[in-house]
Every structure is written in structure tokens, then in C-alpha cells.
Design a protein around this motif. Structure first.
Motif, PDB file in Angstrom:
ATOM      1  N   LEU A  90       0.823  -1.204   0.000  1.00 58.20           N
ATOM      2  CA  LEU A  90       0.000   0.000   0.000  1.00 58.20           C
ATOM      3  C   LEU A  90       0.862   1.261   0.000  1.00 58.20           C
ATOM      4  N   GLY A  91       1.990   1.237   0.726  1.00 60.49           N
ATOM      5  CA  GLY A  91       2.901   2.374   0.721  1.00 60.49           C
ATOM      6  C   GLY A  91       3.471   2.626  -0.657  1.00 60.49           C
ATOM      7  N   MET A  92       3.845   1.555  -1.353  1.00 55.88           N
ATOM      8  CA  MET A  92       4.394   1.690  -2.699  1.00 55.88           C
ATOM      9  C   MET A  92       3.334   2.216  -3.669  1.00 55.88           C
ATOM     10  N   VAL A  93       2.122   1.700  -3.591  1.00 56.52           N
ATOM     11  CA  VAL A  93       1.047   2.154  -4.468  1.00 56.52           C
ATOM     12  C   VAL A  93       0.725   3.624  -4.199  1.00 56.52           C
ATOM     13  N   ALA A  94       0.710   4.038  -2.931  1.00 50.49           N
ATOM     14  CA  ALA A  94       0.418   5.437  -2.591  1.00 50.49           C
ATOM     15  C   ALA A  94       1.456   6.382  -3.189  1.00 50.49           C
ATOM     16  N   VAL A  95       2.728   6.035  -3.078  1.00 52.49           N
ATOM     17  CA  VAL A  95       3.784   6.890  -3.635  1.00 52.49           C
ATOM     18  C   VAL A  95       3.693   6.909  -5.157  1.00 52.49           C
ATOM     19  N   ALA A  96       3.452   5.763  -5.769  1.00 53.73           N
ATOM     20  CA  ALA A  96       3.339   5.714  -7.231  1.00 53.73           C
ATOM     21  C   ALA A  96       2.198   6.605  -7.711  1.00 53.73           C
ATOM     22  N   ARG A  97       1.080   6.550  -7.027  1.00 50.68           N
ATOM     23  CA  ARG A  97      -0.058   7.395  -7.425  1.00 50.68           C
ATOM     24  C   ARG A  97       0.253   8.867  -7.204  1.00 50.68           C
ATOM     25  N   HIS A  98       0.925   9.193  -6.102  1.00 52.75           N
ATOM     26  CA  HIS A  98       1.301  10.582  -5.823  1.00 52.75           C
ATOM     27  C   HIS A  98       2.225  11.122  -6.918  1.00 52.75           C
ATOM     28  N   LEU A  99       3.164  10.303  -7.352  1.00 53.66           N
ATOM     29  CA  LEU A  99       4.119  10.731  -8.376  1.00 53.66           C
ATOM     30  C   LEU A  99       3.567  10.612  -9.794  1.00 53.66           C
ATOM     31  N   GLY A 100       2.446   9.905  -9.936  1.00 52.86           N
ATOM     32  CA  GLY A 100       1.876   9.703 -11.258  1.00 52.86           C
ATOM     33  C   GLY A 100       2.665   8.730 -12.106  1.00 52.86           C
ATOM     34  N   VAL A 101       3.282   7.732 -11.455  1.00 51.38           N
ATOM     35  CA  VAL A 101       4.044   6.719 -12.181  1.00 51.38           C
ATOM     36  C   VAL A 101       3.481   5.346 -11.838  1.00 51.38           C
ATOM     37  N   SER A 102       3.866   4.363 -12.630  1.00 48.99           N
ATOM     38  CA  SER A 102       3.412   3.004 -12.353  1.00 48.99           C
ATOM     39  C   SER A 102       4.194   2.434 -11.163  1.00 48.99           C
TER      40      SER A 102
END
Length: 160
Positions: A90-102
Motif C-alpha cells: 500500500l505504501g508503494m502504491v500510494a507513492v506511485a499514485r502521488h508521483l503519477g508513475v506506475s
């Protein structure tokens, strides 16, 4: 503010969730290399510190029922670390969404930072329920890739 004193020294490299108080605590040590450094760009800082913060916030909101499917998906983790596995994902998905990357694009820099934890010889976080950094990233990759289909990463990110 948290209504509980810190569990560890403020300069330790540590972060934790105090569930009875609903507090996420990030010690100042997480603001050091490899997670943070003046030479890092904003994306690298978001990956390093953002993942740690996202991981701890996931503990704050995590309410996962221990089902057979959950146990099967996280079978590579010891029972005692399965909530850590979900918080990592979930931490990885949250950062990816924040940065707009996969999540796949995020995994390599994330693994590099955690592999650096091992390379620079940082001691394990006191009271940690996490696997060592190499195992942690390999298991995160496996969960992300094989269970939820979000990553195309290597199982041995610290060795490649």
C-alpha cells in the motif's frame, strides 16, 4: 500530536505506528541517506521518505481480515510479517499514485534505496517486525508481481 512519548530515540532510523493512539512516528533518522539527502531530487525523496510514511499510514488504516486467500497471497512472508507486507504494498502504491508513475517504474528506485540500507550497513530498526532489506524488497516484488499484477520486477532486486 501524539499522546504518547516516542518509543525510540528521535535520531534513530525508525518509523512506527502506535495503534492505540493512532500516531505515526517518523524519527529524524529517516531523513538521512539512503532515504533522504540534499543531493536527491524530489522524486527520490518521495520514494524514500514517502514510502516509509505511506507504509506507516497503511498500518493506520489497515483492516485486513486473515482469510485463506490473504494467507495464500502472502505465503512467502512469515505470519508475523504479513501486515508489514500489506503495508509495504500500500505504501508503494500510494507513492506511485502521488508521483503519477506506475508501481513497476517505482519499484527499481525503491529497491535501490532499500538495498543501500544493507550496503551502508545501517542497523536493523529496533523492535522491527520486517524482514531484512533484501528479503523485504524481494517479497514486495513477488507480492506486487504475482499476486496483484502491478509489477514486472526481479525477485532479487539487491543482487541485480
Amino acid at each position: 500530536p501524539c499522546d504518547h512519548p516516542p518509543l525510540y530515540d528521535v535520531v534513530d532510523v525508525n518509523a512506527y505506528f502506535l495503534s492505540p493512539y493512532g500516531c505515526v512516528v517518523l524519527s529524524l533518522g529517516v531523513m538521512l541517506y539512503p532515504f533522504a539527502h540534499p543531493s536527491l531530487d524530489n522524486t527520490s525523496l518521495a520514494v524514500g521518505v514517502g514510502f516509509i510514511f505511506g507504509h506507516e499510514m497503511a498500518h493506520n488504516t489497515l483492516r485486513v481480515e486473515q482469510t485463506d486467500a490473504y494467507a495464500h497471497a502472502l505465503r512467502s512472508y512469515e505470519n508475523s510479517t504479513r501486515s508489514e507486507a500489506v503495508a509495504d504494498l500500500l505504501g508503494m502504491v500510494a507513492v506511485a499514485r502521488h508521483l503519477g508513475v506506475s508501481t513497476d517504474a517505482l519499484f527499481v528506485p525503491l529497491a535501490q534505496q532499500w538495498c543501500a540500507v544493507k550496503a551502508v550497513g545501517l542497523p536493523p530498526m529496533r523492535g522491527s517486525t520486517h524482514p531484512d532489506p533484501t528479503t523485504r524488497m524481494a517479497q514486495l516484488c513477488k507480492t506486487c508481481r504475482d499476486t496483484v499484477g502491478l509489477c514486472e520486477c526481479s525477485y532479487d532486486p539487491c543482487l541485480s
